[in-house]
Write a protein that holds these residues in place. Structure first.
Motif, short mmCIF file in Angstrom:
data_model
loop_
_atom_site.label_atom_id
_atom_site.label_comp_id
_atom_site.label_asym_id
_atom_site.label_seq_id
_atom_site.Cartn_x
_atom_site.Cartn_y
_atom_site.Cartn_z
N GLU A 63 46.44 74.35 67.73
CA GLU A 63 46.68 73.19 66.44
C GLU A 63 46.27 73.64 65.67
N GLU B 270 48.65 73.01 63.17
CA GLU B 270 48.47 71.91 62.04
C GLU B 270 47.21 70.84 61.54
N HIS B 271 45.99 71.56 62.25
CA HIS B 271 45.14 70.58 61.93
C HIS B 271 43.83 71.76 61.67
N ALA C 298 41.32 70.79 58.63
CA ALA C 298 40.46 69.66 59.24
C ALA C 298 38.86 70.93 59.64
N TYR C 299 39.45 71.41 60.74
CA TYR C 299 38.31 72.48 60.99
C TYR C 299 37.83 73.52 60.30
#
Length: 345
Positions: free
Chosen positions: A95, A97-98, A101-102
């Protein structure tokens, strides 16, 4: 995760590998590693067993909690209500690409929390170590301002998690450590994260010729198929399992003796498909709360566990809060809160 691997969002873990031909072929290809695991276990386990009575430390114990991005930002208020100061947050390498966000999710808990980031592996990153080095460097760049400890890999002795031998894991860890040593020497790397009472894998991870060292020893020490924490498995209850594991870490030149239990819980009855095991192993809320208290108390009184993370805050099948219809705080929530208050005294 890419085929033949898939993720089970209900139980927050990879689904069982259904391609048995693939799984068997991959395991056969690692036959030399399996022999090394056997040989190392025959040497290290009896040695640790004999040494167990001589290691009697008194480590400061800290109780923490696992949180997940996909469970939502309502976790922030729940963490504050509980008074948790130590958090563990997973980051899956698939993930990337996130990643930002994390980072935002971790920041939302405030700067008074100590955070361990668990870097989850997949088969692509296990097989492509240059890709792993590239992505792990980015993970460290983005998340190291928020966390100083990174658990590298998870449940390494389960094929559904991507590794087919401990040797594969050690090469993976070695790659990550090279990135750390070159660019982020202040970070601590944790491992090997063997799940359950399968210490032959632990022995192989601690006695070898790889250029690796664990700054803290992590384990997913479950007893859910054996009932209460005081129940015995092969003659060992939870207290004895902790002592055995600690002895292995003390004897190893490849690991610190700081023991982190990074994942433990009990599955809850009548919560399928969210429960991570069959109904046979599940318990009701009252029993869950009682076992939670007994397990945490055992770990604390052992004097050999540095940190214990309960897995996890929100999870209908095994957590402290059921979020299927609003937020239902289960009996374990209040028990965990009381244990945190006791630990703070």
């Amino acid at each position: 995760m890419k085929p033949p691997f898939s993720w089970d969002a209900y139980s927050d873990q990879p689904a069982l590998l259904k391609d048995k031909a693939y799984k068997n072929a991959m395991r056969r290809a690692q036959w030399r590693e399996h022999l090394k695991t056997l040989g190392t276990a025959l040497f290290a386990l009896p040695l640790a067993l004999c040494a167990m009575p001589f290691f009697k430390p008194k480590k400061r114990f800290e109780l923490g909690l696992c949180v997940n991005l996909d469970k939502g930002h309502e976790q922030v208020a729940l963490v504050e209500e509980l008074g948790v100061k130590h958090l563990l947050c997973r980051f899956p390498l698939w993930e990337m690409e996130h990643l930002e966000a994390y980072a935002t999710f971790i920041k939302s808990f405030g700067n008074d929390k100590t955070v361990v980031v668990c870097v989850l592996q997949d088969r692509e990153h296990i097989e492509n170590l240059p890709l792993t080095a590239l992505h792990v460097r980015k993970v460290f760049e983005v998340l190291s301002p928020l966390a100083r400890e990174f658990q590298i890999g998870n449940a390494i002795n389960r094929a559904k998690w991507g590794f087919f031998s401990v040797g594969e894991y050690l090469r993976f860890f070695e790659c990550v450590q090279a990135v750390r040593d070159t660019h982020f020497p202040h970070l601590k790397l944790l491992g090997p994260s063997v799940i359950d009472f399968e210490y032959h894998y632990t022995a192989r991870a601690l006695f070898h010729g790889f250029n690796t060292r664990f700054d803290a020893h992590t384990a997913l020490l479950y007893v859910d198929r054996r009932g209460a924490p005081h129940n015995k498995q092969l003659g060992f209850n939870t207290k004895a399992k902790i002592a055995f594991l600690y002895a292995l870490a003390k004897l190893s030149p490849k690991s610190s003796d700081d023991l982190y239990i990074t994942e433990v819980n009990w599955p809850l009855s009548n919560t399928a498909p969210y429960a991570p095991t069959s109904e046979k192993e599940c318990v009701d809320e009252a029993t869950y709360a009682r076992y939670l208290k007994a397990y945490v108390t055992t770990a604390k009184q052992s004097g050999k566990v540095r940190k214990l993370f309960w897995h996890q805050l929100i999870a209908p099948g095994y957590g402290l809060v059921d979020n299927r219809e609003g937020l239902h705080k289960m009996q374990g929530f209040d028990t965990f809160k009381k244990l945190l208050q006791e630990s703070a005294r």
